[in-house]
Design a protein around this motif. Structure first.
Motif, PDB file in Angstrom:
ATOM      1  N   ARG A 319       2.719  42.308  12.817  1.00 27.37           N
ATOM      2  CA  ARG A 319       3.316  43.552  12.324  1.00 27.37           C
ATOM      3  C   ARG A 319       2.558  44.147  11.147  1.00 27.37           C
ATOM      4  NH1 ARG A 319       9.866  42.290  12.476  1.00 27.37           N
ATOM      5  NH2 ARG A 319       9.998  41.890  14.734  1.00 27.37           N
ATOM      6  N   ALA A 320       1.649  43.388  10.592  1.00 27.29           N
ATOM      7  CA  ALA A 320       0.903  43.876   9.430  1.00 27.29           C
ATOM      8  C   ALA A 320      -0.358  44.637   9.827  1.00 27.29           C
ATOM      9  CB  ALA A 320       0.536  42.706   8.522  1.00 27.29           C
ATOM     10  N   GLY A 321      -0.637  44.737  11.124  1.00 22.29           N
ATOM     11  CA  GLY A 321      -1.803  45.477  11.572  1.00 22.29           C
ATOM     12  C   GLY A 321      -3.016  44.622  11.843  1.00 22.29           C
ATOM     13  N   ALA A 322      -2.821  43.315  11.991  1.00 19.91           N
ATOM     14  CA  ALA A 322      -3.931  42.411  12.290  1.00 19.91           C
ATOM     15  C   ALA A 322      -3.882  41.987  13.744  1.00 19.91           C
ATOM     16  CB  ALA A 322      -3.874  41.189  11.384  1.00 19.91           C
ATOM     17  N   THR A 348      -5.124  51.340  16.171  1.00 20.52           N
ATOM     18  CA  THR A 348      -4.906  52.729  15.754  1.00 20.52           C
ATOM     19  C   THR A 348      -3.801  53.372  16.585  1.00 20.52           C
ATOM     20  OG1 THR A 348      -7.206  52.948  15.041  1.00 20.52           O
ATOM     21  CG2 THR A 348      -6.007  54.986  15.498  1.00 20.52           C
ATOM     22  N   PHE A 349      -3.760  53.025  17.870  1.00 21.37           N
ATOM     23  CA  PHE A 349      -2.714  53.532  18.758  1.00 21.37           C
ATOM     24  C   PHE A 349      -1.361  52.882  18.459  1.00 21.37           C
ATOM     25  CE2 PHE A 349      -0.256  52.420  22.576  1.00 21.37           C
ATOM     26  CZ  PHE A 349       0.128  53.678  23.007  1.00 21.37           C
ATOM     27  N   ALA A 350      -1.340  51.556  18.349  1.00 22.80           N
ATOM     28  CA  ALA A 350      -0.075  50.815  18.304  1.00 22.80           C
ATOM     29  C   ALA A 350       0.506  50.701  16.907  1.00 22.80           C
ATOM     30  CB  ALA A 350      -0.271  49.411  18.884  1.00 22.80           C
ATOM     31  N   ALA A 351      -0.321  50.758  15.895  1.00 18.82           N
ATOM     32  CA  ALA A 351       0.160  50.540  14.529  1.00 18.82           C
ATOM     33  C   ALA A 351      -0.483  51.538  13.570  1.00 18.82           C
ATOM     34  CB  ALA A 351      -0.143  49.107  14.097  1.00 18.82           C
ATOM     35  N   PRO A 352      -0.267  52.821  13.781  1.00 18.56           N
ATOM     36  CA  PRO A 352      -0.872  53.819  12.889  1.00 18.56           C
ATOM     37  C   PRO A 352      -0.330  53.689  11.477  1.00 18.56           C
ATOM     38  CG  PRO A 352       0.784  54.839  14.300  1.00 18.56           C
ATOM     39  CD  PRO A 352       0.611  53.444  14.800  1.00 18.56           C
ATOM     40  N   THR A 357      -7.138  45.045  10.890  1.00 20.87           N
ATOM     41  CA  THR A 357      -8.165  44.021  10.837  1.00 20.87           C
ATOM     42  C   THR A 357      -8.187  43.273  12.167  1.00 20.87           C
ATOM     43  OG1 THR A 357      -6.610  42.422   9.882  1.00 20.87           O
ATOM     44  CG2 THR A 357      -7.976  43.688   8.348  1.00 20.87           C
ATOM     45  N   VAL A 358      -9.374  42.807  12.540  1.00 24.34           N
ATOM     46  CA  VAL A 358      -9.549  42.027  13.759  1.00 24.34           C
ATOM     47  C   VAL A 358     -10.178  40.690  13.388  1.00 24.34           C
ATOM     48  CG1 VAL A 358     -10.658  41.911  16.022  1.00 24.34           C
ATOM     49  CG2 VAL A 358      -9.823  44.101  15.150  1.00 24.34           C
ATOM     50  N   HIS A 359      -9.548  39.614  13.821  1.00 25.82           N
ATOM     51  CA  HIS A 359     -10.043  38.267  13.539  1.00 25.82           C
ATOM     52  C   HIS A 359     -10.370  37.564  14.852  1.00 25.82           C
ATOM     53  CE1 HIS A 359      -8.424  38.850   9.478  1.00 25.82           C
ATOM     54  NE2 HIS A 359      -7.270  39.168  10.041  1.00 25.82           N
TER      55      HIS A 359
END
Length: 362
Positions: A319-322, A348-352, A357-359
């Motif tokens: 939920r934090a955008g990661a 960008t689509f799902a959590a504007p 970040t991508v791990h």
């Protein structure tokens, strides 16, 4: 060529055919109802996966596009193929739900038979239909409790689920829309036609259009419907046949050309339970068996990353955008770069509005 000149299709040729029909070789410019019909349904066990499935396949897709189609009833959500929740156009529900009736009766018997022992199921369904006939929408728990009032000692939960399997019902909005969870509402779907051999044949044609070339066993795995060998034999004069490298007979629609097996395939992030992974008995066209055992565990099917057209990793989002990617096979630096770029677009689509970040996990 195989026996008698039958063309033999390699796993890569079958992979590219599947990706092409599932709109995973390039995003399309279709609307959401036409796309959902083209794909022959979207798995909708949870509310968000249909949105992510369409985002991976369509240009300029927005959350509002799908939400509006659900709210207006252009798309309906119900228990369908494999006795799981799917989102389909209304016309497809009318086609498929009667064909699936024997499957759903079998599932009710296997899962809730003991818990409904002594209950006259025909009377139960009739009473449920009367309760819903006024257009009132009840949640499944509310429906179960209402039915239990006239059946002292009955398991209300089992009654509610039994009706969902035995009576053609849909789950109207806001259920099934982006981020909406909670008790499942149940509404009647009136005037459903009876199943015929013709409707089953049409279901098979539509399956092949969305997932072919495929075997009879593949079609049964996708649908859960028995008795398909006879249906395929009825259709044989109008179908094209191939063989796979194991010698299994594959069927397809005669007007469907196969894309080149060497066609490039872009990186795609698919949601949990995406039908691309579940539509065949032999899933090696989309993922190797060791990878399948990591993706499909128990009743769960993970969200996956396609690299060069096959499953290479799983992914999760918080939920934090990661977004975290867990590779299931070695990935090159170029693969990782392409995955990260696609993952950032998904975020960008799902959590504007969040920091994205991508791990990459171990």
């Amino acid at each position: 060529m195989g026996a008698r000149g039958t063309a033999v299709l390699s796993p890569r040729a079958l992979n590219r055919a599947l990706l092409d029909r599932q709109l995973l070789l390039g995003r399309a410019g279709l609307d959401v109802v036409a796309t959902t019909g083209h794909l022959f349904g979207l798995n909708a066990q949870s509310p968000d996966p249909p949105y992510l499935a369409l985002w991976s396949r369509l240009d300029r897709f927005t959350i509002e596009d799908l939400t509006t189609a659900i709210e207006t009833g252009s798309l309906v959500r119900s228990v369908l193929m494999r006795a799981t929740q799917h989102l389909v156009p209304t016309a497809d529900f009318r086609l498929v739900r009667p064909v699936l009736s024997p499957l759903l009766k079998r599932v009710q018997r296997n899962v809730f038979g003991r818990r409904t022992t002594g209950i006259e199921l025909d009377d139960l369904v009739t009473e449920a239909a009367e309760l819903l006939s006024s257009g009132e929408v009840l949640t499944r728990p509310e429906l179960g409790r209402a039915l239990a009032r006239t059946r002292p000692g009955a398991d209300a939960t089992a009654l509610g689920w039994t009706v969902q399997y035995l009576l053609p019902v849909v789950h109207p909005a806001p259920s099934g829309t982006w981020g909406k969870r909670g008790a499942t509402p149940v509404a009647a779907f009136p005037d459903l036609p009876e199943a015929t051999a013709g409707s089953t044949r049409e279901m098979v044609r539509r399956y092949l259009a969305a997932f072919g070339p495929a075997t009879v066993a593949d079609a049964r795995t996708w649908s859960g419907v028995s008795g398909l060998p006879e249906i395929f034999e009825q259709l044989r004069p109008e179908l094209r046949t191939y063989a796979d490298e194991s010698g299994r007979e594959l069927f397809d629609l005669p007007d469907r050309e196969l894309p080149p097996a060497d066609l490039p395939a872009p990186v795609r992030l698919l949601p949990e339970f995406d039908a691309t992974l579940l539509a065949h008995a032999d899933r090696t066209r989309i993922m190797a068996d060791p990878i399948r055992r990591q993706v499909c565990q128990g009743d769960a099917v993970a969200a996956t990353v396609l690299v060069d057209g096959t499953v290479a990793a799983t992914w999760t989002r918080d939920r934090a955008g990661a977004l975290t990617v867990v590779p299931l096979r070695p990935l090159s630096a170029n693969d990782r770069e392409a995955i990260e770029a696609e993952a950032l677009r998904l975020l960008t689509f799902a959590a504007p509005g969040l920091a994205h970040t991508v791990h990459f996990g171990a």
